[in-house]
Design an enzyme around this catalytic site. Structure first.
Site, PDB file in Angstrom:
ATOM      1  N   TYR A  95      -9.073  10.371  -3.116  1.00 14.05           N
ATOM      2  CA  TYR A  95      -9.745  10.238  -3.085  1.00 14.05           C
ATOM      3  C   TYR A  95     -11.096  11.025  -3.335  1.00 14.05           C
ATOM      4  O   TYR A  95     -12.778  10.512  -3.301  1.00 14.05           O
ATOM      5  CB  TYR A  95     -10.212   9.045  -3.333  1.00 14.05           C
ATOM      6  CG  TYR A  95      -9.124   7.863  -2.818  1.00 14.05           C
ATOM      7  CD1 TYR A  95      -8.791   6.924  -3.742  1.00 14.05           C
ATOM      8  CD2 TYR A  95      -8.303   7.218  -1.544  1.00 14.05           C
ATOM      9  CE1 TYR A  95      -7.987   6.522  -3.579  1.00 14.05           C
ATOM     10  CE2 TYR A  95      -7.112   6.356  -1.439  1.00 14.05           C
ATOM     11  CZ  TYR A  95      -7.076   6.496  -2.437  1.00 14.05           C
ATOM     12  OH  TYR A  95      -5.914   4.817  -2.511  1.00 14.05           O
ATOM     13  N   ARG A 103      -5.166  11.032   0.997  1.00 17.01           N
ATOM     14  CA  ARG A 103      -6.859  10.784   0.695  1.00 17.01           C
ATOM     15  C   ARG A 103      -7.461  11.660   0.087  1.00 17.01           C
ATOM     16  O   ARG A 103      -8.415  11.665  -0.890  1.00 17.01           O
ATOM     17  CB  ARG A 103      -7.621   9.613   2.194  1.00 17.01           C
ATOM     18  CG  ARG A 103      -6.577   8.955   2.073  1.00 17.01           C
ATOM     19  CD  ARG A 103      -7.468   7.560   3.572  1.00 17.01           C
ATOM     20  NE  ARG A 103      -8.294   6.434   3.094  1.00 17.01           N
ATOM     21  CZ  ARG A 103      -9.641   7.102   3.237  1.00 17.01           C
ATOM     22  NH1 ARG A 103      -9.983   8.040   3.455  1.00 17.01           N
ATOM     23  NH2 ARG A 103     -10.142   6.313   2.515  1.00 17.01           N
ATOM     24  N   TYR A 140      -4.028   4.024   6.162  1.00 18.84           N
ATOM     25  CA  TYR A 140      -3.728   4.544   4.718  1.00 18.84           C
ATOM     26  C   TYR A 140      -3.702   6.515   5.166  1.00 18.84           C
ATOM     27  O   TYR A 140      -3.683   7.248   4.134  1.00 18.84           O
ATOM     28  CB  TYR A 140      -5.365   4.822   3.554  1.00 18.84           C
ATOM     29  CG  TYR A 140      -4.896   2.801   3.425  1.00 18.84           C
ATOM     30  CD1 TYR A 140      -4.181   2.073   2.820  1.00 18.84           C
ATOM     31  CD2 TYR A 140      -6.578   2.698   3.888  1.00 18.84           C
ATOM     32  CE1 TYR A 140      -5.106   0.940   2.718  1.00 18.84           C
ATOM     33  CE2 TYR A 140      -7.083   1.154   3.137  1.00 18.84           C
ATOM     34  CZ  TYR A 140      -6.204   0.164   3.257  1.00 18.84           C
ATOM     35  OH  TYR A 140      -6.212  -0.877   2.829  1.00 18.84           O
ATOM     36  N   CYS A 184       2.633  22.824  -2.533  1.00 23.47           N
ATOM     37  CA  CYS A 184       2.849  23.696  -3.524  1.00 23.47           C
ATOM     38  C   CYS A 184       1.789  23.500  -5.292  1.00 23.47           C
ATOM     39  O   CYS A 184       2.131  23.124  -6.071  1.00 23.47           O
ATOM     40  CB  CYS A 184       3.715  24.172  -4.516  1.00 23.47           C
ATOM     41  SG  CYS A 184       3.971  25.237  -5.814  1.00 23.47           S
ATOM     42  N   GLY A 209     -12.177  -5.162   3.836  1.00 20.57           N
ATOM     43  CA  GLY A 209     -13.100  -4.223   2.949  1.00 20.57           C
ATOM     44  C   GLY A 209     -14.080  -3.566   3.869  1.00 20.57           C
ATOM     45  O   GLY A 209     -14.943  -2.862   3.707  1.00 20.57           O
ATOM     46  N   PRO A 235      -9.082  -7.358   6.875  1.00 20.20           N
ATOM     47  CA  PRO A 235      -9.350  -6.632   6.968  1.00 20.20           C
ATOM     48  C   PRO A 235      -8.447  -5.634   7.404  1.00 20.20           C
ATOM     49  O   PRO A 235      -7.379  -5.803   7.861  1.00 20.20           O
ATOM     50  CB  PRO A 235     -10.545  -6.569   8.074  1.00 20.20           C
ATOM     51  CG  PRO A 235     -10.251  -7.597   8.838  1.00 20.20           C
ATOM     52  CD  PRO A 235      -9.445  -8.311   7.476  1.00 20.20           C
ATOM     53  N   GLY A 236      -7.845  -4.345   6.762  1.00 25.74           N
ATOM     54  CA  GLY A 236      -6.898  -3.498   7.008  1.00 25.74           C
ATOM     55  C   GLY A 236      -7.371  -2.381   7.759  1.00 25.74           C
ATOM     56  O   GLY A 236      -7.758  -2.400   8.791  1.00 25.74           O
ATOM     57  N   ARG A 237      -8.661  -1.290   6.908  1.00 24.92           N
ATOM     58  CA  ARG A 237      -8.471   0.137   7.849  1.00 24.92           C
ATOM     59  C   ARG A 237      -9.990  -0.854   8.265  1.00 24.92           C
ATOM     60  O   ARG A 237      -9.114   0.869   9.701  1.00 24.92           O
ATOM     61  CB  ARG A 237      -9.894   0.314   6.600  1.00 24.92           C
ATOM     62  CG  ARG A 237     -10.527   2.350   6.845  1.00 24.92           C
ATOM     63  CD  ARG A 237     -11.238   1.871   5.615  1.00 24.92           C
ATOM     64  NE  ARG A 237     -11.480   1.499   3.795  1.00 24.92           N
ATOM     65  CZ  ARG A 237     -10.477   3.005   3.159  1.00 24.92           C
ATOM     66  NH1 ARG A 237     -10.337   3.435   4.113  1.00 24.92           N
ATOM     67  NH2 ARG A 237     -10.833   2.042   1.960  1.00 24.92           N
TER      68      ARG A 237
HETATM   69  N1  LLP Z   1      -6.586  -7.667   1.175  1.00 25.82           N
HETATM   70  C1  LLP Z   1      -6.202  -7.223  -0.574  1.00 25.82           C
HETATM   71  C2  LLP Z   1      -5.604  -7.900  -1.549  1.00 25.82           C
HETATM   72  C3  LLP Z   1      -6.907  -5.911  -1.005  1.00 25.82           C
HETATM   73  O1  LLP Z   1      -5.929  -5.155  -1.660  1.00 25.82           O
HETATM   74  C4  LLP Z   1      -6.671  -4.989   0.510  1.00 25.82           C
HETATM   75  C5  LLP Z   1      -6.643  -2.938  -0.094  1.00 25.82           C
HETATM   76  C6  LLP Z   1      -7.563  -5.004   1.833  1.00 25.82           C
HETATM   77  C7  LLP Z   1      -6.875  -6.625   2.107  1.00 25.82           C
HETATM   78  C8  LLP Z   1      -7.305  -4.586   3.050  1.00 25.82           C
HETATM   79  O2  LLP Z   1      -8.881  -3.644   1.779  1.00 25.82           O
HETATM   80  P1  LLP Z   1      -9.819  -3.013   4.007  1.00 25.82           P
HETATM   81  O3  LLP Z   1     -10.348  -3.715   4.193  1.00 25.82           O
HETATM   82  O4  LLP Z   1      -8.437  -1.601   4.587  1.00 25.82           O
HETATM   83  O5  LLP Z   1     -10.847  -2.062   2.894  1.00 25.82           O
HETATM   84  N2  LLP Z   1      -5.845   3.883  -0.026  1.00 25.82           N
HETATM   85  C9  LLP Z   1      -7.215   3.117  -0.045  1.00 25.82           C
HETATM   86  C10 LLP Z   1      -7.456   2.167  -0.275  1.00 25.82           C
HETATM   87  C11 LLP Z   1      -7.010   0.949  -1.141  1.00 25.82           C
HETATM   88  C12 LLP Z   1      -6.870  -0.840  -0.843  1.00 25.82           C
HETATM   89  C13 LLP Z   1      -6.702  -1.340  -1.541  1.00 25.82           C
HETATM   90  N3  LLP Z   1      -6.232  -3.187  -1.253  1.00 25.82           N
HETATM   91  C14 LLP Z   1      -8.185   4.098   0.648  1.00 25.82           C
HETATM   92  O6  LLP Z   1      -7.589   4.869   1.177  1.00 25.82           O
HETATM   93  O7  LLP Z   1      -8.476   4.530   0.657  1.00 25.82           O
END
Ligand code: LLP
Length: 417
Positions: free
Chosen positions: A317, A313, A376, A347, A231, A275-277
């Protein structure tokens, strides 16, 4: 800041115009340097205790990016069998993968079981299903459960994944039932995890959630790991000098919470985050070509080849992505700005990357660079309106440019029939 791309030499001396000409647009462009910097930063969130950062690959599953994660020594979490397969293909050993799915059929659990990948179960019914499957194989199987701590946070209600209004995790009140199912199938509960939501720049909600999860962890014996989820946010308004996630401050505030837990619990289990993002967002941009400019009832539209099919995105959102206008390979100065919209080729009226924003005047033939598109972005791209998905290229640390996914073709789209 006038230009993020130029301030960090994102293209490493390559001219974006040459890259667009050679590989076409829309084009995802990644910086190996930026990705590595971010992956390194997340791997050091906790240094005093055993800790692993699991890159949450849903943000971007490009094989080459997974290989960068592999070489940076960080682990990964996966949400689906497809993500598990990509990780295996990238060379990840099973003990560096954590499977955190929800609502999956037997087949996906069996893949994880056959590959010795630890699974976190997101509901009591999935725990039952998993228990039934592993009971057929051997006893003492290790697993984790995802707890819904009752609190969440995030940039949009759609990405809040903890709290009373989400589908995720097992409520704290159901913990006694977790123990019952575990016992029934002879499972061994070795970890608990949570993920409260996505994209926060204020660390406080995450710290509160860590404290809360550790309170819950005290009720479980012999845990091997506690996973706090992902997150961490990134500054999507960087051209307006938005501050990045305060990583150092966050680390300093996290440590006493961990210390207090370790003292109570008697030992430090492995701590994890997901962490993903943060790992990948700033390391990716999209280059798009301006094919048309028009005024419609007093509003100005730059019509590009970057639309909601390329980056969903903003439409999904209302997310904000900084834009740089590039002319002859150089960023146009952010002065004499006028209100403009940037649309794609889809479209739908919602096909806008930018709505009513002050930007330097955009002209036909310009390139637009959509910043912070590494996370994403491609992973949520679609073939809507039967438009093939873009190519992806990597600006390698040595300055060379490598195609890391070829552009989809019309033949690819036809091939499914
Ligand atoms: N772990 C779990 C179980 C998750 O569901 C997620 C993201 C993460 C880790 C990684 O979260 P991050 O660090 O990336 O915030 N598509 C949306 C974000 C959806 C995130 C879903 N879960 C966007 O473009 O903002």
């Amino acid at each position: 800041m006038n230009s993020f791309i130029e301030s960090i030499d994102f293209f490493k001396g390559n001219n974006p115009e040459d890259i667009a000409a050679k590989y076409g647009t829309p084009l995802y462009v990644y910086s190996e340097d930026v990705i590595r910097q971010h992956m390194e930063a997340v791997s050091k969130v906790i240094t005093k205790y055993d800790y692993t950062a699991n890159y949450s690959v849903k943000a971007n599953t490009n094989l080459e990016i997974l290989k960068i994660a592999l070489s940076e020594g960080i682990n990964c979490d996966a949400m689906s069998m497809g993500e598990l397969m990509m990780l295996k293909k990238a060379g990840f050993p099973s003990d560096r993968i954590f499977f955190v799915p929800n609502n999956v059929p037997d087949e996906e659990f069996e893949y994880a079981i056959d590959n010795d990948i630890v699974v976190s179960l997101d509901s009591l019914s999935q725990l039952e299903k998993y228990g039934q499957l592993v009971a057929k194989k051997k006893s003492g199987y290790e697993c984790a459960v995802r707890i819904n701590p009752g609190v969440g946070a995030g940039h949009s209600e759609k990405v809040v994944t903890g709290g009373k209004k989400t589908k995720f995790g097992i409520a704290e009140a159901d913990i006694p039932k977790i123990h019952e199912v575990i016992k029934k199938y002879g499972l061994k509960l070795v970890g608990i995890n949570q993920h409260i939501g996505s994209q926060f720049l204020d660390p406080q909600p995450y710290l509160d959630a860590v404290e809360n999860l550790l309170r819950i962890a005290r009720g479980f014996k012999d845990l091997k790991f506690v996973d706090f989820g992902g997150g961490y946010g990134i500054p999507y308004h960087k051209l307006d000098d938005e501050a990045p996630y305060p990583m150092e401050d966050f680390k300093a505030r996290l440590l006493p919470i961990l210390d207090a837990f370790v003292e109570d619990y008697g030992y430090a289990p492995l701590f994890k985050s997901e962490p993903g993002r943060f790992c990948i967002a700033e390391g990716g941009i999209i280059l798009g070509r301006v094919n048309a400019v028009k005024e419609n009832y007093g509003r100005t539209y730059a019509g590009t080849d970057v639309g909601m099919n390329t980056l969903i995105r903003p439409a999904m959102y209302d997310s904000y992505h900084d834009i740089e206008v590039l002319r002859n390979g150089k960023a146009v100065a952010r002065e004499n700005m006028i209100e403009q919209n940037i649309s794609g080729q889809i479209c739908e009226s919602g096909d806008l990357i930018v709505k009513d924003r002050m930007l330097p005047e955009i002209k036909e033939g310009d390139l637009v660079a959509v910043l912070d598109a590494g996370a994403y972005g491609y992973s949520m791209a679609s073939t809507y309106n039967t438009r093939p998905r873009p190519a992806e290229v990597l600006i390698c640390s040595d300055g060379s440019v490598k195609v890391i996914r070829r552009r989809e073709t019309y033949e690819d789209l036809m091939a499914l029939f």
